[in-house]
Design an enzyme around this catalytic site. Structure first.
Site, PDB file in Angstrom:
ATOM      1  N   GLY A  50       0.808  -1.214   0.000  1.00  0.00           N
ATOM      2  CA  GLY A  50       0.000   0.000   0.000  1.00  0.00           C
ATOM      3  C   GLY A  50       0.844   1.268   0.000  1.00  0.00           C
ATOM      4  N   THR A  51       1.915   1.265   0.781  1.00  0.00           N
ATOM      5  CA  THR A  51       2.758   2.461   0.886  1.00  0.00           C
ATOM      6  C   THR A  51       3.329   2.831  -0.479  1.00  0.00           C
ATOM      7  OG1 THR A  51       3.301   1.920   3.165  1.00  0.00           O
ATOM      8  CG2 THR A  51       4.802   3.422   2.035  1.00  0.00           C
ATOM      9  N   ASN A 128      -8.420   3.830   8.155  1.00  0.00           N
ATOM     10  CA  ASN A 128      -7.805   2.663   8.792  1.00  0.00           C
ATOM     11  C   ASN A 128      -7.938   2.642  10.304  1.00  0.00           C
ATOM     12  OD1 ASN A 128      -5.973   4.877   8.127  1.00  0.00           O
ATOM     13  ND2 ASN A 128      -4.464   3.749   9.305  1.00  0.00           N
ATOM     14  N   GLN A 156      -7.692  -0.520   3.169  1.00  0.00           N
ATOM     15  CA  GLN A 156      -8.500  -1.142   4.222  1.00  0.00           C
ATOM     16  C   GLN A 156      -9.776  -1.775   3.686  1.00  0.00           C
ATOM     17  OE1 GLN A 156      -8.191  -1.537   7.601  1.00  0.00           O
ATOM     18  NE2 GLN A 156      -6.113  -0.767   7.566  1.00  0.00           N
ATOM     19  N   SER A 176      -3.278  -3.369  -0.751  1.00  0.00           N
ATOM     20  CA  SER A 176      -2.180  -4.047  -0.066  1.00  0.00           C
ATOM     21  C   SER A 176      -2.614  -5.455   0.334  1.00  0.00           C
ATOM     22  CB  SER A 176      -1.808  -3.242   1.187  1.00  0.00           C
ATOM     23  OG  SER A 176      -0.874  -3.953   1.938  1.00  0.00           O
ATOM     24  N   HIS A 178      -1.649  -7.730   2.567  1.00  0.00           N
ATOM     25  CA  HIS A 178      -1.788  -8.247   3.939  1.00  0.00           C
ATOM     26  C   HIS A 178      -3.075  -7.803   4.608  1.00  0.00           C
ATOM     27  CE1 HIS A 178      -0.344  -4.691   6.388  1.00  0.00           C
ATOM     28  NE2 HIS A 178       0.138  -4.354   5.222  1.00  0.00           N
ATOM     29  N   THR A 214      12.416  -7.224 -10.611  1.00  0.00           N
ATOM     30  CA  THR A 214      11.977  -8.606 -10.812  1.00  0.00           C
ATOM     31  C   THR A 214      10.731  -8.894  -9.979  1.00  0.00           C
ATOM     32  OG1 THR A 214      14.251  -9.213 -11.238  1.00  0.00           O
ATOM     33  CG2 THR A 214      12.769 -11.005 -10.653  1.00  0.00           C
ATOM     34  N   CYS A 301       0.028   1.216  12.237  1.00  0.00           N
ATOM     35  CA  CYS A 301       1.199   1.554  11.418  1.00  0.00           C
ATOM     36  C   CYS A 301       2.036   2.625  12.092  1.00  0.00           C
ATOM     37  CB  CYS A 301       0.755   2.057  10.054  1.00  0.00           C
ATOM     38  SG  CYS A 301      -0.418   0.982   9.286  1.00  0.00           S
TER      39      CYS A 301
HETATM   40  N1  PLP Z   1      -3.019   2.837   3.528  1.00  0.00           N
HETATM   41  C1  PLP Z   1      -3.801   2.421   4.531  1.00  0.00           C
HETATM   42  C2  PLP Z   1      -5.202   2.960   4.655  1.00  0.00           C
HETATM   43  C3  PLP Z   1      -3.334   1.480   5.462  1.00  0.00           C
HETATM   44  O1  PLP Z   1      -4.115   1.085   6.463  1.00  0.00           O
HETATM   45  C4  PLP Z   1      -2.013   0.989   5.311  1.00  0.00           C
HETATM   46  C5  PLP Z   1      -1.456   0.018   6.270  1.00  0.00           C
HETATM   47  O2  PLP Z   1      -2.007  -0.276   7.291  1.00  0.00           O
HETATM   48  C6  PLP Z   1      -1.237   1.456   4.228  1.00  0.00           C
HETATM   49  C7  PLP Z   1      -1.776   2.379   3.363  1.00  0.00           C
HETATM   50  C8  PLP Z   1       0.161   0.956   4.012  1.00  0.00           C
HETATM   51  O3  PLP Z   1       0.134  -0.317   3.436  1.00  0.00           O
HETATM   52  P1  PLP Z   1       1.426  -1.277   3.506  1.00  0.00           P
HETATM   53  O4  PLP Z   1       1.571  -1.669   4.929  1.00  0.00           O
HETATM   54  O5  PLP Z   1       1.065  -2.427   2.602  1.00  0.00           O
HETATM   55  O6  PLP Z   1       2.561  -0.507   2.980  1.00  0.00           O
END
Ligand code: PLP
Length: 353
Positions: A50-51, A128, A156, A176, A178, A214, A301
């Site tokens: 996600g980041t 989130n 989310q 994302s 996970h 890759t 996070c």
């Molecule tokens: N955006 C939201 C709303 C999130 O809740 C999170 C992680 O909890 C992220 C972005 C970041 O995702 P990642 O942990 O896969 O980098």
């Protein structure tokens, strides 16, 4: 995922025959993910999570915007969005932050009031910390009336509520793995065809020259499988999670506990932010941990930052409550009696201290 870690470890970008199965697996995964959100397969770009997807969408638009038209986002976005915007501001790229209302929603009217001629509007699909689901379709419509692109951080939400990118008409969407039971460190960015996004990671020709490196084939295959599994039973899962959160809330009320549930309205099921007046979230987290219950304070996070979260500040929650906030996230592995057990543990802690 196992075959792609153990036997089928050919590099998907190589022309040799050993890569054939791997290439096919990547193609299938891309198609599966596209089907889950009603996209075309070539609108899906694999990322590390996600980041990265958020960074790419935001900085990618800004790099291509020589006129510095700017970005509009909200105060309660994830730090992947907020800190990308802060980085742009340091380069004198203009960013405007919308304030959500006290219930945890970015009101379309608030966008109408400030929007002039930005390059991008980025508003998260679901928050989130408090789980509120934003009026994305309306926000997107307003954005398009002003000839700007619309990005949503759906990290989310995806896999937990039905998402149709064509219906929403968003230009970019971050996801994302996970967050829907896939491995960590894998994600994707949906980019609508004809959107001219700058590459964020330069290098080889992977992901149509837009995201080099890759491919992480095993994780990509895992992500596609997990997303399909989730999307196939969104409604059943959501009902199950709603029951767990209702058990938790009703048991706290029955014990006359003074608390606020943050975010009021259309919400993700199973995501519960609770604030207890006069308590410290940290204390509650550690006491629950000793009882075998793992919750987070504010944002998972951002566990290093023990101050009141930017999300709770943005909805103007009374600081006396905000300091005593924990976030309970129910998921597929939660047991049917978890709602009651967590409530009982909380009642025990709160009535002793
Ligand atoms: N955006 C939201 C709303 C999130 O809740 C999170 C992680 O909890 C992220 C972005 C970041 O995702 P990642 O942990 O896969 O980098």
């Amino acid at each position: 995922m196992k075959p792609y870690l153990l036997y089928e470890y050919g590099n998907a970008s190589q022309p040799y025959s050993f890569a054939r199965t791997v290439k096919k697996a990547l193609k299938n995964a891309r198609e599966t993910i596209a089907l889950c959100i009603n996209a075309n397969a070539d609108e899906i770009y694999f990322t590390s999570g996600g980041t990265e997807s958020d960074n790419w969408a935001i900085k990618g638009v800004a790099i291509g915007d020589s006129l510095k038209r700017g970005i509009i986002t909200s105060e309660f976005e994830h730090h992947a969005v907020l800190n990308s915007c802060k980085a742009l501001e340091r380069l004198e790229y203009p960013v405007e932050y919308l304030k959500p209302n006290k219930d945890g929603f970015v009101e379309p009217q608030s966008l109408k009031e400030v929007i002039d001629n930005p390059a991008l509007v980025s508003i998260m699909y679901a928050n989130n910390e408090i789980g509120t689901i934003q009026p994305i379709k309306e926000l997107c419509e307003i954005t398009h009336e002003h000839n700007a692109l619309f990005h949503t951080d759906a990290v989310q939400a995806i896999g937990h509520v039905p998402i149709d990118v064509k219906l929403l008409n968003v230009d970019m969407l971050s996801a994302s793995g996970h967050k829907f039971n896939a491995p960590k460190g894998i994600g994707f960015l949906y980019v609508k065809e004809n959107v001219n996004l700058y590459p964020y990671i330069d290098g080889g020709s992977q992901e149509r020259y837009l995201r080099a490196g890759t491919e992480n084939v095993a994780s990509i295959v895992g992500m596609a499988t997990a997303l399909k599994k989730n999307c196939d039973c969104v409604e059943t899962n959501s009902k199950r999670l709603l029951k767990l959160e209702n058990d938790l809330l009703s048991e706290l009320k029955r014990a006359n506990i003074d608390f606020i549930r943050n975010g009021n309205g259309n919400r993700l099921s199973g995501s519960v932010s609770l604030s207890f007046k006069g308590y410290q979230g940290e204390m509650l987290l550690h006491r629950l941990d000793l009882m075998g219950i793992c919750v987070s304070t504010g944002s998972a996070c951002d566990s290093q930052n023990t101050q009141i979260s930017h999300v709770l500040k943005s909805i103007n929650l009374d600081p006396e409550y905000a300091k005593g906030t924990i976030r309970v996230s129910f998921g597929v592995k939660s047991n049917p009696d978890d709602g009651f057990s967590i409530a009982k543990a909380l009642v025990k802690i709160l009535s002793k201290s």
